[in-house]
Design a protein around this motif. Sequence first.
Motif, PDB file in Angstrom:
ATOM      1  N   GLY A   1       0.836  -1.194   0.000  1.00  0.00           N
ATOM      2  CA  GLY A   1       0.000   0.000   0.000  1.00  0.00           C
ATOM      3  C   GLY A   1       0.864   1.234   0.000  1.00  0.00           C
ATOM      4  O   GLY A   1       2.076   1.166  -0.208  1.00  0.00           O
ATOM      5  N   SER A   2       0.231   2.373   0.265  1.00  0.00           N
ATOM      6  CA  SER A   2       0.969   3.632   0.242  1.00  0.00           C
ATOM      7  C   SER A   2       0.438   4.569   1.320  1.00  0.00           C
ATOM      8  O   SER A   2      -0.718   4.475   1.735  1.00  0.00           O
ATOM      9  N   THR A   3       1.325   5.460   1.738  1.00  0.00           N
ATOM     10  CA  THR A   3       0.925   6.519   2.658  1.00  0.00           C
ATOM     11  C   THR A   3       0.921   7.834   1.891  1.00  0.00           C
ATOM     12  O   THR A   3       1.663   8.003   0.920  1.00  0.00           O
ATOM     13  N   SER A   4       0.089   8.743   2.359  1.00  0.00           N
ATOM     14  CA  SER A   4       0.001  10.067   1.757  1.00  0.00           C
ATOM     15  C   SER A   4      -0.049  11.098   2.874  1.00  0.00           C
ATOM     16  O   SER A   4      -0.983  11.090   3.686  1.00  0.00           O
ATOM     17  N   ALA A   5       0.968  11.964   2.901  1.00  0.00           N
ATOM     18  CA  ALA A   5       0.971  13.036   3.895  1.00  0.00           C
ATOM     19  C   ALA A   5      -0.136  14.044   3.586  1.00  0.00           C
ATOM     20  O   ALA A   5      -0.734  14.616   4.494  1.00  0.00           O
TER      21      ALA A   5
ATOM     22  N   TYR B   1      -8.905   2.561   3.510  1.00  0.00           N
ATOM     23  CA  TYR B   1      -8.119   3.651   4.088  1.00  0.00           C
ATOM     24  C   TYR B   1      -7.953   3.450   5.583  1.00  0.00           C
ATOM     25  O   TYR B   1      -8.903   3.060   6.267  1.00  0.00           O
ATOM     26  N   VAL B   2      -6.753   3.739   6.079  1.00  0.00           N
ATOM     27  CA  VAL B   2      -6.475   3.652   7.509  1.00  0.00           C
ATOM     28  C   VAL B   2      -5.736   4.922   7.907  1.00  0.00           C
ATOM     29  O   VAL B   2      -4.822   5.361   7.199  1.00  0.00           O
ATOM     30  N   THR B   3      -6.127   5.526   9.010  1.00  0.00           N
ATOM     31  CA  THR B   3      -5.387   6.663   9.560  1.00  0.00           C
ATOM     32  C   THR B   3      -4.743   6.223  10.858  1.00  0.00           C
ATOM     33  O   THR B   3      -5.112   5.203  11.447  1.00  0.00           O
ATOM     34  N   ASP B   4      -3.783   6.999  11.312  1.00  0.00           N
ATOM     35  CA  ASP B   4      -3.036   6.654  12.519  1.00  0.00           C
ATOM     36  C   ASP B   4      -3.414   7.590  13.655  1.00  0.00           C
ATOM     37  O   ASP B   4      -3.328   8.811  13.510  1.00  0.00           O
TER      38      ASP B   4
ATOM     39  N   ASP C   1      -3.119  12.256   4.641  1.00  0.00           N
ATOM     40  CA  ASP C   1      -2.882  11.827   6.018  1.00  0.00           C
ATOM     41  C   ASP C   1      -3.461  10.435   6.284  1.00  0.00           C
ATOM     42  O   ASP C   1      -4.169  10.220   7.277  1.00  0.00           O
ATOM     43  N   ASN C   2      -3.142   9.487   5.376  1.00  0.00           N
ATOM     44  CA  ASN C   2      -3.656   8.141   5.573  1.00  0.00           C
ATOM     45  C   ASN C   2      -2.822   7.097   4.844  1.00  0.00           C
ATOM     46  O   ASN C   2      -1.881   7.417   4.129  1.00  0.00           O
ATOM     47  N   TRP C   3      -3.195   5.844   5.069  1.00  0.00           N
ATOM     48  CA  TRP C   3      -2.680   4.678   4.364  1.00  0.00           C
ATOM     49  C   TRP C   3      -3.771   4.215   3.416  1.00  0.00           C
ATOM     50  O   TRP C   3      -4.952   4.199   3.787  1.00  0.00           O
ATOM     51  N   LEU C   4      -3.391   3.816   2.213  1.00  0.00           N
ATOM     52  CA  LEU C   4      -4.318   3.232   1.246  1.00  0.00           C
ATOM     53  C   LEU C   4      -3.785   1.856   0.882  1.00  0.00           C
ATOM     54  O   LEU C   4      -2.654   1.734   0.383  1.00  0.00           O
TER      55      LEU C   4
ATOM     56  N   LEU D   1       2.777   3.684  10.790  1.00  0.00           N
ATOM     57  CA  LEU D   1       1.576   2.997  10.328  1.00  0.00           C
ATOM     58  C   LEU D   1       1.876   2.163   9.089  1.00  0.00           C
ATOM     59  O   LEU D   1       1.463   1.000   8.988  1.00  0.00           O
ATOM     60  N   GLY D   2       2.608   2.745   8.140  1.00  0.00           N
ATOM     61  CA  GLY D   2       2.971   2.013   6.923  1.00  0.00           C
ATOM     62  C   GLY D   2       3.758   0.755   7.225  1.00  0.00           C
ATOM     63  O   GLY D   2       3.480  -0.313   6.669  1.00  0.00           O
ATOM     64  N   TRP D   3       4.736   0.856   8.124  1.00  0.00           N
ATOM     65  CA  TRP D   3       5.534  -0.317   8.481  1.00  0.00           C
ATOM     66  C   TRP D   3       4.692  -1.336   9.232  1.00  0.00           C
ATOM     67  O   TRP D   3       4.848  -2.544   9.034  1.00  0.00           O
TER      68      TRP D   3
END
Length: 159
Positions: A64-68, A109-112, A71-74, A120-122
Motif C-alpha cells: 500500500g501507500s501513505t500520503s501526507a 483507508y487507515v489513519t493513525d 494523512d492516511n494509508w491506502l 503505520l505504513g511499516w
Amino acid sequence: MLRARGNGARRDEAVEQLHAKNDRLHKEFRLGSWSRYDYDMTTGRLLFSKDGAVKVITEIQIAGSTSAKADNWLWAWANSNLPDDLLTDAKLVRSFGEKNSIDALAQAYVTDADNDLEALGWELTGAMVRICDALGAYRSPRGEGGALYLIFKSVSWAG
C-alpha cells in the motif's frame, strides 16, 4: 475510514518480525545500501544496482501507500492505478482481515491515531509480510511526504 488504535501486541510482533527479516536481507544482500533502485510494475520486480549494473533482483507485491497530503494509508487492493498482478497478496490480507474482523486490514483507508504515517505504513506492511510469509519489505519514498510499501516474494543476486 478506519482510525488505527495504539500498538497492539500482534502489530508489535509483526513489526519485530519484519525488522528481523529486513536485517537478514540487509546482511545477505546489502538491501538498503545500494546506490540505486528501480521498480518495474510490468514485471513485478524491484532491482537494486550500483554504477549502472543490477546487483540484486527481487520479486515484489505491493502492500500500500501513505500520503501526507491525505494523512492516511491506502491498501494496494483499493488503488485502481496499480496492476492487478501485484495485488494478489494485498487481496489475501483483505480476506484475512474480513474473516478475522480486523478492520485495519479490511478497509481501504487507515489513519493513525498517533499521526505517524511511517510507523503505520511499516505496521500494516509488517502484517502483510507475516500473513503472506514474505521475505521482507521495502519503503520507497514518494512526493509530498508519502511512500510506497512493497513486500519481497523472492530475492536473489543478479547474474
